[in-house]
Design a protein around this motif. Structure first.
Motif, short mmCIF file in Angstrom:
data_model
loop_
_atom_site.label_atom_id
_atom_site.label_comp_id
_atom_site.label_asym_id
_atom_site.label_seq_id
_atom_site.Cartn_x
_atom_site.Cartn_y
_atom_site.Cartn_z
N SER A 202 0.75 -1.23 -0.07
CA SER A 202 -0.10 -0.01 0.02
C SER A 202 0.83 1.14 -0.16
O SER A 202 1.97 1.16 0.46
CB SER A 202 -0.79 -0.09 1.17
N TYR B 118 -3.80 3.54 -0.57
CA TYR B 118 -4.38 2.61 -1.53
C TYR B 118 -3.75 1.44 -1.39
O TYR B 118 -2.62 1.22 -1.59
CB TYR B 118 -4.04 3.42 -3.02
N HIS C 215 -5.97 -5.72 -2.99
CA HIS C 215 -7.48 -6.12 -2.62
C HIS C 215 -8.05 -7.03 -3.74
O HIS C 215 -7.79 -6.93 -4.99
CB HIS C 215 -8.26 -4.73 -2.26
N GLN D 280 -7.61 -0.59 -4.14
CA GLN D 280 -8.76 -0.12 -3.17
C GLN D 280 -8.28 0.99 -2.31
O GLN D 280 -7.40 0.69 -1.70
CB GLN D 280 -9.52 -1.12 -2.36
N TRP D 281 -9.05 2.44 -2.10
CA TRP D 281 -8.80 3.33 -1.38
C TRP D 281 -9.62 3.08 -0.04
O TRP D 281 -10.65 2.65 -0.10
CB TRP D 281 -9.12 4.74 -1.83
N LYS D 282 -8.72 3.36 0.99
CA LYS D 282 -9.20 3.38 2.56
C LYS D 282 -8.76 4.68 3.27
O LYS D 282 -7.71 5.17 2.89
CB LYS D 282 -8.64 2.08 3.23
N HIS E 276 -7.91 6.09 6.82
CA HIS E 276 -7.86 5.58 8.58
C HIS E 276 -7.83 6.93 9.34
O HIS E 276 -6.94 8.10 8.84
CB HIS E 276 -6.55 5.00 8.38
#
Length: 89
Positions: free
Chosen positions: A44, A65, A69, A79-81, A83
């Motif tokens: 990532s 990113y 995934h 996939q974007w996350k 936090h």
């Protein structure tokens, strides 16, 4: 378990202490030593911002990113996350 991370921080404002960062991470875990493969890492990259509050600690948000995934069809896609971090010194 293997975890590698690289973080580059840069100052935005000295008082209050605000800094931005870019990061790259890779890691994985395995159930047995025989399954261990240090080249099979989940990867990532991302960016974030941190604000240091003396009585609370660090407050921050990261946008990462993940490259590895898997969707419902078993295909690899990114996939974007987002936090959040609150109170860690």
């Amino acid at each position: 378990m293997v975890k590698n991370s690289l973080e580059l921080r840069f100052p935005i404002a000295p008082n209050p202490t605000i800094f931005g960062l870019f990061f790259m991470e890779g890691g994985n875990s395995w159930e047995t030593i025989g399954e261990t493969d240090p080249f099979d890492l989940k990867r990532s990259v991302g960016a974030g911002i941190r604000l240091f509050m003396p009585m609370i600690g660090i407050i921050g948000i990261d946008f990462g990113y993940g490259f590895d995934h898997y969707n419902a069809l078993g295909q690899r896609e990114g996939q974007w996350k987002v936090h959040f971090q609150f109170g860690k010194f």
